[in-house]
Design a protein around this motif. Structure first.
Motif, PDB file in Angstrom:
ATOM      1  N   THR A  39       0.830  -1.209   0.000  1.00 48.19           N
ATOM      2  CA  THR A  39       0.000   0.000   0.000  1.00 48.19           C
ATOM      3  C   THR A  39       0.861   1.253   0.000  1.00 48.19           C
ATOM      4  O   THR A  39       0.648   2.182  -0.787  1.00 48.19           O
ATOM      5  CB  THR A  39      -0.926   0.005   1.227  1.00 48.19           C
ATOM      6  N   ARG A  40       1.877   1.285   0.876  1.00 43.74           N
ATOM      7  CA  ARG A  40       2.713   2.474   0.980  1.00 43.74           C
ATOM      8  C   ARG A  40       3.599   2.622  -0.267  1.00 43.74           C
ATOM      9  O   ARG A  40       3.779   3.731  -0.769  1.00 43.74           O
ATOM     10  CB  ARG A  40       3.574   2.421   2.232  1.00 43.74           C
ATOM     11  N   LEU A  41       4.166   1.530  -0.764  1.00 41.20           N
ATOM     12  CA  LEU A  41       5.032   1.613  -1.940  1.00 41.20           C
ATOM     13  C   LEU A  41       4.269   2.122  -3.158  1.00 41.20           C
ATOM     14  O   LEU A  41       4.741   3.020  -3.877  1.00 41.20           O
ATOM     15  CB  LEU A  41       5.646   0.250  -2.237  1.00 41.20           C
ATOM     16  N   LEU A  42       3.090   1.572  -3.408  1.00 36.22           N
ATOM     17  CA  LEU A  42       2.325   1.997  -4.577  1.00 36.22           C
ATOM     18  C   LEU A  42       1.887   3.454  -4.450  1.00 36.22           C
ATOM     19  O   LEU A  42       1.881   4.200  -5.439  1.00 36.22           O
ATOM     20  CB  LEU A  42       1.123   1.075  -4.789  1.00 36.22           C
ATOM     21  N   ASN A  43       1.535   3.858  -3.243  1.00 34.24           N
ATOM     22  CA  ASN A  43       1.176   5.251  -3.011  1.00 34.24           C
ATOM     23  C   ASN A  43       2.374   6.158  -3.294  1.00 34.24           C
ATOM     24  O   ASN A  43       2.234   7.240  -3.887  1.00 34.24           O
ATOM     25  CB  ASN A  43       0.691   5.436  -1.580  1.00 34.24           C
ATOM     26  N   ALA A  44       3.553   5.727  -2.879  1.00 36.74           N
ATOM     27  CA  ALA A  44       4.760   6.516  -3.126  1.00 36.74           C
ATOM     28  C   ALA A  44       4.994   6.689  -4.624  1.00 36.74           C
ATOM     29  O   ALA A  44       5.194   7.821  -5.111  1.00 36.74           O
ATOM     30  CB  ALA A  44       5.966   5.840  -2.480  1.00 36.74           C
ATOM     31  N   TYR A  45       4.960   5.586  -5.369  1.00 39.09           N
ATOM     32  CA  TYR A  45       5.229   5.676  -6.806  1.00 39.09           C
ATOM     33  C   TYR A  45       4.222   6.577  -7.511  1.00 39.09           C
ATOM     34  O   TYR A  45       4.581   7.358  -8.401  1.00 39.09           O
ATOM     35  CB  TYR A  45       5.242   4.282  -7.427  1.00 39.09           C
ATOM     36  N   ARG A  46       2.973   6.482  -7.125  1.00 41.83           N
ATOM     37  CA  ARG A  46       1.945   7.321  -7.763  1.00 41.83           C
ATOM     38  C   ARG A  46       2.212   8.816  -7.573  1.00 41.83           C
ATOM     39  O   ARG A  46       1.703   9.636  -8.333  1.00 41.83           O
ATOM     40  CB  ARG A  46       0.566   6.971  -7.210  1.00 41.83           C
ATOM     41  N   HIS A  47       3.012   9.162  -6.575  1.00 45.07           N
ATOM     42  CA  HIS A  47       3.302  10.565  -6.295  1.00 45.07           C
ATOM     43  C   HIS A  47       4.750  10.935  -6.627  1.00 45.07           C
ATOM     44  O   HIS A  47       5.243  11.985  -6.198  1.00 45.07           O
ATOM     45  CB  HIS A  47       2.985  10.879  -4.828  1.00 45.07           C
ATOM     46  N   GLY A  48       5.438  10.069  -7.376  1.00 45.44           N
ATOM     47  CA  GLY A  48       6.802  10.378  -7.790  1.00 45.44           C
ATOM     48  C   GLY A  48       7.826  10.240  -6.685  1.00 45.44           C
ATOM     49  O   GLY A  48       8.844  10.943  -6.670  1.00 45.44           O
ATOM     50  N   ILE A  49       7.594   9.304  -5.760  1.00 45.51           N
ATOM     51  CA  ILE A  49       8.452   9.105  -4.588  1.00 45.51           C
ATOM     52  C   ILE A  49       8.950   7.656  -4.589  1.00 45.51           C
ATOM     53  O   ILE A  49       8.218   6.747  -4.997  1.00 45.51           O
ATOM     54  CB  ILE A  49       7.657   9.389  -3.297  1.00 45.51           C
ATOM     55  N   PHE A  50      10.169   7.435  -4.137  1.00 47.53           N
ATOM     56  CA  PHE A  50      10.693   6.061  -4.073  1.00 47.53           C
ATOM     57  C   PHE A  50      11.561   5.901  -2.827  1.00 47.53           C
ATOM     58  O   PHE A  50      12.124   6.872  -2.307  1.00 47.53           O
ATOM     59  CB  PHE A  50      11.497   5.713  -5.326  1.00 47.53           C
ATOM     60  N   PRO A  51      11.691   4.653  -2.314  1.00 45.53           N
ATOM     61  CA  PRO A  51      12.559   4.401  -1.161  1.00 45.53           C
ATOM     62  C   PRO A  51      13.993   4.117  -1.607  1.00 45.53           C
ATOM     63  O   PRO A  51      14.224   3.470  -2.621  1.00 45.53           O
ATOM     64  CB  PRO A  51      11.921   3.159  -0.529  1.00 45.53           C
TER      65      PRO A  51
END
Length: 253
Positions: A39-51
């Motif tokens: 959930t958190r990873l997909l939300n990050a990618y949708r907003h141009g964010i990555f770990p």
């Protein structure tokens, strides 16, 4: 006093802070903490964010400015490399050895690098995303030997590249160019490459302002995509096809 990155709450559905709040130094550091749940990873990618973090660090979340991207019709292979591919017997496949690709990306030594940012927890998180049909690998085989590959995350019509490797010279180039070939055919215009380096730039990567990147990602992630296993879509695809005349147009060489 320098501003600190935001601390993420435990709730994986909690929103990320706006990317405009990312630090300038280090470039793009936006938030700390949270988890690597789907959930958190997909939300990050949708907003141009990555770990992106090293062993012993907390989870760090990034959105650098500018952003490194490939247009799927803009991957460059040199004429010399394409000539060599004419006689290649390598085969390209998708999603047949995701675990092997991510393990190779994590463990194959790279010039100028010590260790890896692809930690055990990262590997487990992306294997879970793969099992859910969101993370994908493109594999290059010489007979039964895995000689190159790339993995990343697909959301809507957007592909977020995470890492690639070569066990034999040229393996990662073939994986990237084959990925771009197929994404272009499917109507996916963009591959996120995160942060620039000389190798990516030599293959045709370009720099986009973060604002432009995030706006495009928002549109593409909301489009219908191709969730699920990609194996049947590629089959056993000959790497030699990248040497054909039409590959010059498709890969921007």
């Amino acid at each position: 006093m320098s501003r600190l990155p935001s601390l993420l709450p435990d709730d994986p559905t909690a929103p990320f802070p706006p990317v405009e709040q990312a630090l300038r130094q280090p470039d793009g550091l936006l938030a700390v903490g949270g988890d690597l749940s789907p959930t958190r990873l997909l939300n990050a990618y949708r907003h141009g964010i990555f770990p992106w973090y090293s062993p012993g660090q907390p989870i760090l979340w990034w959105s650098p400015d500018p952003r490194t991207v490939f247009l799927t019709d803009g991957v460059r292979l040199s004429s010399k490399f394409r000539r060599a591919l004419r006689s290649s017997t390598w085969t390209v496949r998708a999603d047949t050895d995701f675990a092997g690709v991510i393990e190779a990306c994590a463990t194959i030594p790279r010039r100028g690098q010590r260790g890896t940012w692809i930690t055990r927890d990262m590997r487990a998180a992306y294997r879970q995303l793969h099992s859910l049909g969101h993370a994908h690998s493109i594999e290059v085989f010489d007979a039964d030997r895995l000689v190159g590959g790339i993995y990343g995350v697909g959301v809507g019509r957007m592909f977020f590249g995470e890492s690639m490797f070569s066990a034999v010279s040229g393996g990662s180039k073939v994986a990237l160019a084959a990925l771009a070939w197929h994404l272009r055919d499917w109507g996916w215009p963009l591959i996120d490459a995160q942060v620039e380096n000389d190798h990516l730039l030599s293959l045709g990567a370009r720099q986009w302002p973060r604002e432009r990147f995030v706006a495009r990602v928002s549109d593409l992630c909301n489009d219908p995509g191709l969730q699920g296993v990609w194996t049947a879509r590629l089959g056993d695809w000959p790497a030699a096809r990248l040497a054909e005349p039409q590959a010059t147009r498709r890969t921007g060489a």
